[in-house]
Motif scaffolding. Structure first.
Motif, PDB file in Angstrom:
ATOM      1  N   PRO A  10       0.937  -1.394   0.063  1.00 32.16           N
ATOM      2  CA  PRO A  10       0.052  -0.027  -0.084  1.00 32.16           C
ATOM      3  C   PRO A  10       0.992   1.361   0.084  1.00 32.16           C
ATOM      4  CG  PRO A  10      -0.841  -1.455   1.535  1.00 32.16           C
ATOM      5  CD  PRO A  10       0.338  -2.348   0.962  1.00 32.16           C
ATOM      6  N   MET A  11       2.117   1.358   0.569  1.00 29.34           N
ATOM      7  CA  MET A  11       2.997   2.535   0.547  1.00 29.34           C
ATOM      8  C   MET A  11       3.372   2.697  -0.593  1.00 29.34           C
ATOM      9  SD  MET A  11       5.008   2.046   4.350  1.00 29.34           S
ATOM     10  CE  MET A  11       5.333   0.283   4.175  1.00 29.34           C
ATOM     11  N   LEU A  12       3.439   1.787  -1.469  1.00 26.50           N
ATOM     12  CA  LEU A  12       3.951   1.904  -2.976  1.00 26.50           C
ATOM     13  C   LEU A  12       3.145   2.525  -3.891  1.00 26.50           C
ATOM     14  CD1 LEU A  12       6.072  -1.468  -3.188  1.00 26.50           C
ATOM     15  CD2 LEU A  12       7.082   0.846  -2.459  1.00 26.50           C
ATOM     16  N   LEU A  13       1.822   2.440  -3.544  1.00 27.89           N
ATOM     17  CA  LEU A  13       0.727   2.746  -4.499  1.00 27.89           C
ATOM     18  C   LEU A  13       0.742   4.072  -5.077  1.00 27.89           C
ATOM     19  CD1 LEU A  13      -2.160   1.159  -2.866  1.00 27.89           C
ATOM     20  CD2 LEU A  13      -1.177   0.384  -4.796  1.00 27.89           C
ATOM     21  N   PRO A  14       1.217   5.197  -4.607  1.00 27.83           N
ATOM     22  CA  PRO A  14       1.378   6.670  -5.574  1.00 27.83           C
ATOM     23  C   PRO A  14       2.569   6.398  -6.380  1.00 27.83           C
ATOM     24  CG  PRO A  14       1.185   6.838  -3.142  1.00 27.83           C
ATOM     25  CD  PRO A  14       1.454   5.435  -3.207  1.00 27.83           C
ATOM     26  N   ARG A  15       3.551   5.521  -6.070  1.00 29.67           N
ATOM     27  CA  ARG A  15       4.800   5.596  -7.136  1.00 29.67           C
ATOM     28  C   ARG A  15       4.227   4.660  -8.229  1.00 29.67           C
ATOM     29  NH1 ARG A  15       9.473   3.492  -3.954  1.00 29.67           N
ATOM     30  NH2 ARG A  15      10.553   3.779  -6.141  1.00 29.67           N
ATOM     31  N   LEU A  16       3.430   3.330  -7.931  1.00 31.94           N
ATOM     32  CA  LEU A  16       3.165   2.456  -8.723  1.00 31.94           C
ATOM     33  C   LEU A  16       2.198   3.281  -9.706  1.00 31.94           C
ATOM     34  CD1 LEU A  16       2.565  -0.687  -6.409  1.00 31.94           C
ATOM     35  CD2 LEU A  16       4.726  -0.103  -7.866  1.00 31.94           C
ATOM     36  N   ARG A  17       1.095   3.894  -9.457  1.00 33.03           N
ATOM     37  CA  ARG A  17       0.230   4.739 -10.125  1.00 33.03           C
ATOM     38  C   ARG A  17       0.756   5.733 -11.133  1.00 33.03           C
ATOM     39  NH1 ARG A  17      -3.284   8.615 -11.148  1.00 33.03           N
ATOM     40  NH2 ARG A  17      -5.264   7.889 -11.684  1.00 33.03           N
ATOM     41  N   ARG A  18       1.922   6.483 -10.632  1.00 34.83           N
ATOM     42  CA  ARG A  18       2.531   7.350 -11.366  1.00 34.83           C
ATOM     43  C   ARG A  18       3.317   6.655 -12.525  1.00 34.83           C
ATOM     44  NH1 ARG A  18       5.197  10.139  -7.308  1.00 34.83           N
ATOM     45  NH2 ARG A  18       6.989   8.675  -7.397  1.00 34.83           N
ATOM     46  N   TYR A  19       3.969   5.537 -12.194  1.00 39.67           N
ATOM     47  CA  TYR A  19       4.838   4.816 -13.269  1.00 39.67           C
ATOM     48  C   TYR A  19       3.744   4.079 -14.069  1.00 39.67           C
ATOM     49  CZ  TYR A  19       7.531   1.063 -15.256  1.00 39.67           C
ATOM     50  OH  TYR A  19       8.180   0.548 -16.381  1.00 39.67           O
ATOM     51  N   ALA A  20       2.740   3.624 -13.747  1.00 41.00           N
ATOM     52  CA  ALA A  20       1.465   3.124 -14.608  1.00 41.00           C
ATOM     53  C   ALA A  20       1.035   4.342 -15.550  1.00 41.00           C
ATOM     54  CB  ALA A  20       0.486   2.438 -13.971  1.00 41.00           C
ATOM     55  N   TYR A  21       0.804   5.306 -15.133  1.00 43.92           N
ATOM     56  CA  TYR A  21       0.370   6.246 -15.663  1.00 43.92           C
ATOM     57  C   TYR A  21       1.270   6.851 -16.942  1.00 43.92           C
ATOM     58  CZ  TYR A  21      -1.912  10.526 -17.376  1.00 43.92           C
ATOM     59  OH  TYR A  21      -2.498  11.708 -18.424  1.00 43.92           O
ATOM     60  N   ALA A  22       2.495   6.826 -16.775  1.00 39.57           N
ATOM     61  CA  ALA A  22       3.650   7.233 -17.758  1.00 39.57           C
ATOM     62  C   ALA A  22       3.557   6.309 -18.779  1.00 39.57           C
ATOM     63  CB  ALA A  22       4.958   7.282 -17.064  1.00 39.57           C
ATOM     64  N   LEU A  23       3.315   5.002 -18.399  1.00 40.97           N
ATOM     65  CA  LEU A  23       3.346   3.856 -19.542  1.00 40.97           C
ATOM     66  C   LEU A  23       1.995   4.041 -20.227  1.00 40.97           C
ATOM     67  CD1 LEU A  23       4.441   0.649 -17.498  1.00 40.97           C
ATOM     68  CD2 LEU A  23       5.628   1.964 -19.251  1.00 40.97           C
ATOM     69  N   CYS A  24       0.818   4.297 -19.698  1.00 40.08           N
ATOM     70  CA  CYS A  24      -0.432   4.071 -20.503  1.00 40.08           C
ATOM     71  C   CYS A  24      -1.219   5.267 -20.776  1.00 40.08           C
ATOM     72  CB  CYS A  24      -1.447   3.159 -20.096  1.00 40.08           C
ATOM     73  SG  CYS A  24      -1.801   3.322 -18.348  1.00 40.08           S
ATOM     74  N   GLN A  25      -0.538   6.377 -20.086  1.00 38.47           N
ATOM     75  CA  GLN A  25      -1.288   7.905 -20.307  1.00 38.47           C
ATOM     76  C   GLN A  25      -2.677   7.957 -20.104  1.00 38.47           C
ATOM     77  OE1 GLN A  25       1.034  10.688 -21.737  1.00 38.47           O
ATOM     78  NE2 GLN A  25       1.982   9.105 -20.501  1.00 38.47           N
ATOM     79  N   SER A  26      -3.241   7.220 -19.343  1.00 34.70           N
ATOM     80  CA  SER A  26      -4.630   7.473 -19.023  1.00 34.70           C
ATOM     81  C   SER A  26      -4.821   6.947 -17.672  1.00 34.70           C
ATOM     82  CB  SER A  26      -5.485   6.349 -19.885  1.00 34.70           C
ATOM     83  OG  SER A  26      -6.642   6.229 -19.557  1.00 34.70           O
ATOM     84  N   SER A  27      -5.545   7.779 -16.661  1.00 31.89           N
ATOM     85  CA  SER A  27      -5.697   7.455 -15.468  1.00 31.89           C
ATOM     86  C   SER A  27      -6.490   6.271 -15.275  1.00 31.89           C
ATOM     87  CB  SER A  27      -6.366   8.723 -14.804  1.00 31.89           C
ATOM     88  OG  SER A  27      -5.913   9.891 -14.776  1.00 31.89           O
ATOM     89  N   ALA A  28      -7.692   6.003 -15.950  1.00 32.70           N
ATOM     90  CA  ALA A  28      -8.404   4.716 -15.691  1.00 32.70           C
ATOM     91  C   ALA A  28      -7.530   3.586 -16.041  1.00 32.70           C
ATOM     92  CB  ALA A  28      -9.679   4.878 -16.635  1.00 32.70           C
ATOM     93  N   LEU A  29      -6.749   3.717 -17.280  1.00 30.90           N
ATOM     94  CA  LEU A  29      -6.211   2.452 -17.799  1.00 30.90           C
ATOM     95  C   LEU A  29      -4.815   2.410 -16.379  1.00 30.90           C
ATOM     96  CD1 LEU A  29      -5.675   3.053 -21.544  1.00 30.90           C
ATOM     97  CD2 LEU A  29      -7.146   1.301 -20.381  1.00 30.90           C
ATOM     98  N   ALA A  30      -4.315   3.238 -15.949  1.00 30.64           N
ATOM     99  CA  ALA A  30      -3.249   3.203 -14.994  1.00 30.64           C
ATOM    100  C   ALA A  30      -3.771   2.531 -13.728  1.00 30.64           C
ATOM    101  CB  ALA A  30      -2.732   4.633 -14.690  1.00 30.64           C
ATOM    102  N   ASP A  31      -4.863   3.007 -13.390  1.00 24.64           N
ATOM    103  CA  ASP A  31      -5.630   2.418 -12.211  1.00 24.64           C
ATOM    104  C   ASP A  31      -5.807   1.026 -12.371  1.00 24.64           C
ATOM    105  OD1 ASP A  31      -5.711   4.784 -10.748  1.00 24.64           O
ATOM    106  OD2 ASP A  31      -8.048   5.245 -11.355  1.00 24.64           O
ATOM    107  N   ASP A  32      -6.180   0.548 -13.539  1.00 17.88           N
ATOM    108  CA  ASP A  32      -6.343  -1.059 -13.938  1.00 17.88           C
ATOM    109  C   ASP A  32      -5.252  -1.677 -13.911  1.00 17.88           C
ATOM    110  OD1 ASP A  32      -9.010  -0.359 -14.123  1.00 17.88           O
ATOM    111  OD2 ASP A  32      -9.277  -0.467 -16.281  1.00 17.88           O
ATOM    112  N   LEU A  33      -4.119  -0.981 -14.437  1.00 18.02           N
ATOM    113  CA  LEU A  33      -2.722  -1.593 -14.486  1.00 18.02           C
ATOM    114  C   LEU A  33      -2.048  -1.662 -13.130  1.00 18.02           C
ATOM    115  CD1 LEU A  33      -0.412  -2.611 -16.192  1.00 18.02           C
ATOM    116  CD2 LEU A  33       0.155  -0.222 -16.443  1.00 18.02           C
TER     117      LEU A  33
END
Length: 168
Positions: A10-33
């Motif tokens: 859970p402590m990694l979630l903000p960093r994970l979400r930022r990285y996922a967003y960088a990959l897929c360029q969509s908030s919804a897709l980043a959340d799913d990822l």
């Protein structure tokens, strides 16, 4: 399930979400990822080696999930034909056009994804070149080259020779 993975994830979630967003360029897709990667990390927590960096391990899981999704989408588009592919592209353009970013975020978005992911892992998430190379499964020299090209493009985008790291 490893108690360490369950408690530290859970402590990694903000960093994970930022990285996922960088990959897929969509908030919804980043959340799913991120959700898929966290599920995979929890299910496969026994494969994580205690004493190693959990964040690097989960970043690699995110990257692998993203690559799997890109491959799956490509195959699906081929099966459904050019019309389905055009719909996906139009949907992505629509989502990207609605997102507003600061000037630096726009420049980072313009980078090729290989450069963007290295820049985020090294400069934002402060991973070492070795850790980044391990996550991306590339040689350290490739990490260094991609990072140098990303920094050069950012400097050129601003029209002067200031080192990107000095921009605070």
């Amino acid at each position: 399930m490893s108690p360490s993975v369950r408690s530290e994830l859970p402590m990694l979630l903000p960093r994970l979400r930022r990285y996922a967003y960088a990959l897929c360029q969509s908030s919804a897709l980043a959340d799913d990822l991120v959700q898929s990667a966290c599920e995979r990390a929890l299910l496969q927590s026994s494969s994580w080696t205690p004493g190693t960096r959990l964040d690097a391990w989960v970043f690699r899981i995110i990257r692998n999930c993203w690559i799997d999704g890109v491959r799956r989408a490509r195959v699906q588009a081929e099966v459904e034909g050019a019309e389905a592919s055009d719909m996906v592209i139009d949907g992505e353009r629509h989502a990207l056009s609605r997102v507003e970013f600061s000037q630096i975020a726009e420049r980072v978005e313009d980078l090729p994804w290989e450069q963007r992911e290295v820049l985020l892992l090294v400069c934002v998430d402060e991973l070492s070149y070795r850790e980044t190379a391990d996550i991306l499964n590339v040689p350290i020299g490739t990490v260094m080259s991609r990072l140098a090209r990303a920094r050069k493009r950012l400097v050129e985008a601003y029209g002067h020779e200031t080192d990107v790291r000095e921009r605070g």
